[in-house]
Design a protein around this motif. Structure first.
Motif, PDB file in Angstrom:
ATOM      1  N   UNK A  50       0.971  -1.254  -0.263  1.00 26.58           N
ATOM      2  CA  UNK A  50      -0.175  -0.688   0.153  1.00 26.58           C
ATOM      3  C   UNK A  50       0.673   0.950  -0.076  1.00 26.58           C
ATOM      4  N   UNK A  51       0.493   2.280  -0.856  1.00 31.82           N
ATOM      5  CA  UNK A  51       1.385   3.986  -1.021  1.00 31.82           C
ATOM      6  C   UNK A  51       0.142   4.626   0.244  1.00 31.82           C
ATOM      7  N   UNK A  52       1.391   5.894   0.898  1.00 32.20           N
ATOM      8  CA  UNK A  52       0.740   5.604   1.854  1.00 32.20           C
ATOM      9  C   UNK A  52       1.351   7.281   1.627  1.00 32.20           C
ATOM     10  N   UNK A  53      -0.253   8.272   1.485  1.00 31.41           N
ATOM     11  CA  UNK A  53       1.291   9.920   1.313  1.00 31.41           C
ATOM     12  C   UNK A  53       0.825  10.195   2.771  1.00 31.41           C
ATOM     13  N   UNK A  54       2.213  11.301   2.167  1.00 30.17           N
ATOM     14  CA  UNK A  54       2.962  12.236   3.726  1.00 30.17           C
ATOM     15  C   UNK A  54       1.754  13.840   4.079  1.00 30.17           C
ATOM     16  N   UNK A  55       1.455  13.965   5.602  1.00 24.44           N
ATOM     17  CA  UNK A  55       0.600  14.777   5.080  1.00 24.44           C
ATOM     18  C   UNK A  55       1.738  16.402   5.480  1.00 24.44           C
ATOM     19  N   UNK A  56       1.278  17.580   4.284  1.00 23.26           N
ATOM     20  CA  UNK A  56       2.289  18.263   3.760  1.00 23.26           C
ATOM     21  C   UNK A  56       1.319  19.308   3.666  1.00 23.26           C
ATOM     22  N   UNK A  57       1.481  20.464   4.468  1.00 26.74           N
ATOM     23  CA  UNK A  57       1.076  21.931   4.785  1.00 26.74           C
ATOM     24  C   UNK A  57       0.573  22.455   3.112  1.00 26.74           C
ATOM     25  N   UNK A  58      -0.115  22.324   2.565  1.00 22.08           N
ATOM     26  CA  UNK A  58      -0.224  23.379   1.178  1.00 22.08           C
ATOM     27  C   UNK A  58      -1.068  25.024   0.971  1.00 22.08           C
ATOM     28  N   UNK A  59      -0.877  25.514  -0.160  1.00 25.43           N
ATOM     29  CA  UNK A  59      -1.181  26.913   0.327  1.00 25.43           C
ATOM     30  C   UNK A  59      -0.742  27.819   0.813  1.00 25.43           C
ATOM     31  N   UNK A  60      -0.864  29.257  -0.294  1.00 25.44           N
ATOM     32  CA  UNK A  60      -0.251  30.265   0.291  1.00 25.44           C
ATOM     33  C   UNK A  60      -0.084  30.445   2.010  1.00 25.44           C
ATOM     34  N   UNK A  61      -1.551  30.356   2.573  1.00 23.60           N
ATOM     35  CA  UNK A  61      -1.759  30.685   4.008  1.00 23.60           C
ATOM     36  C   UNK A  61      -0.953  29.530   5.046  1.00 23.60           C
ATOM     37  N   UNK A  62       0.101  28.404   4.075  1.00 25.50           N
ATOM     38  CA  UNK A  62       0.407  27.489   5.144  1.00 25.50           C
ATOM     39  C   UNK A  62       1.620  27.418   4.927  1.00 25.50           C
ATOM     40  N   UNK A  63       2.106  28.462   4.000  1.00 22.65           N
ATOM     41  CA  UNK A  63       3.728  27.896   3.990  1.00 22.65           C
ATOM     42  C   UNK A  63       4.116  26.589   3.118  1.00 22.65           C
ATOM     43  N   UNK A  64       3.724  27.146   2.017  1.00 23.79           N
ATOM     44  CA  UNK A  64       3.726  25.411   1.860  1.00 23.79           C
ATOM     45  C   UNK A  64       5.764  25.686   0.791  1.00 23.79           C
ATOM     46  N   UNK A  65       5.985  24.414   0.492  1.00 21.07           N
ATOM     47  CA  UNK A  65       7.390  23.785  -0.049  1.00 21.07           C
ATOM     48  C   UNK A  65       7.716  24.214  -1.311  1.00 21.07           C
ATOM     49  N   UNK A  66       7.947  24.629  -2.066  1.00 14.40           N
ATOM     50  CA  UNK A  66       8.092  25.146  -2.636  1.00 14.40           C
ATOM     51  C   UNK A  66       9.810  24.996  -3.855  1.00 14.40           C
ATOM     52  N   UNK A  67       9.732  25.483  -4.728  1.00 12.02           N
ATOM     53  CA  UNK A  67      10.516  25.247  -5.765  1.00 12.02           C
ATOM     54  C   UNK A  67      10.206  26.411  -7.080  1.00 12.02           C
ATOM     55  N   UNK A  68      11.736  26.859  -7.422  1.00 10.65           N
ATOM     56  CA  UNK A  68      11.147  28.197  -8.448  1.00 10.65           C
ATOM     57  C   UNK A  68      12.994  27.227  -8.804  1.00 10.65           C
ATOM     58  N   UNK A  69      12.361  27.622  -9.497  1.00 15.99           N
ATOM     59  CA  UNK A  69      13.903  27.463 -10.838  1.00 15.99           C
ATOM     60  C   UNK A  69      14.274  28.607 -11.729  1.00 15.99           C
ATOM     61  N   UNK A  70      15.514  29.118 -11.856  1.00 17.25           N
ATOM     62  CA  UNK A  70      16.009  30.510 -12.161  1.00 17.25           C
ATOM     63  C   UNK A  70      15.279  30.936 -13.549  1.00 17.25           C
ATOM     64  N   UNK A  71      15.737  32.181 -14.045  1.00 14.55           N
ATOM     65  CA  UNK A  71      15.851  32.195 -15.456  1.00 14.55           C
ATOM     66  C   UNK A  71      16.810  31.900 -16.272  1.00 14.55           C
ATOM     67  N   UNK A  72      17.994  32.192 -15.545  1.00 11.17           N
ATOM     68  CA  UNK A  72      19.352  31.606 -16.317  1.00 11.17           C
ATOM     69  C   UNK A  72      19.522  30.816 -16.023  1.00 11.17           C
TER      70      UNK A  72
END
Length: 154
Positions: A50-72
């Motif tokens: 069985x594959x289980x999902x980990x609880x993670x915060x989502x949405x701007x108000x919850x300070x989500x985990x994000x990755x940003x790739x720069x333009x260069x």
């Protein structure tokens, strides 16, 4: 004889995806100037498959985990949900790898710190990254799968 051994060795590696422990990813040019939010974190299958999902915060108000790739195409940065991070992006024939990962060190609640540490581990030790439109999957060497959804850069 040596050529036969070489063929056997290469065939053994060919059955492993990606081959022989190499990291793979799309070319960094496909991800330049994009932002991704972690929307699902699947843990490896348990003893029953069985594959289980980990609880993670989502949405701007919850300070989500994000990755940003720069333009260069040279760096990634983002949020661990608690601290900010940055990493150098290096390209080769298999796509890109991330190195020199660094983060700020603000204290957060223990549950957030555990999530942050696990995320930074996955970022450092992933097996492959796959892009499918506005979805980005990061597959860890530990078989955890982090699913990101593309978000607009503000």
């Amino acid at each position: 004889m040596f050529s036969c051994l070489g063929i056997v060795f290469l065939c053994g590696c060919a059955n492993v995806i990606p081959p022989c422990g190499a990291k793979t990813s799309p070319p960094s040019s496909e991800l330049r100037n994009t932002k991704w939010e972690l929307t699902r974190w699947n843990l490896p299958p348990n003893a029953y498959g069985e594959v289980r999902a980990r609880q993670i915060p989502q949405g701007e108000s919850s300070n989500p985990i994000q990755i940003v790739f720069d333009a260069s195409g040279e760096r990634v940065s983002g949020s661990t949900g608690c601290n900010r991070f940055t990493a150098k992006l290096e390209e080769d024939s298999r796509g890109f790898t991330l190195s020199k990962i660094a983060s700020t060190k603000m204290a957060c609640p223990p549950q957030r710190m555990e999530l942050e540490n696990d995320f930074l581990y996955e970022l450092n030790d992933y097996r492959s990254i796959v892009r499918n439109g506005d979805q980005l999957l990061m597959v860890g060497t530990d078989r955890e799968v982090l699913s990101f959804t593309q978000r607009p850069i503000k």
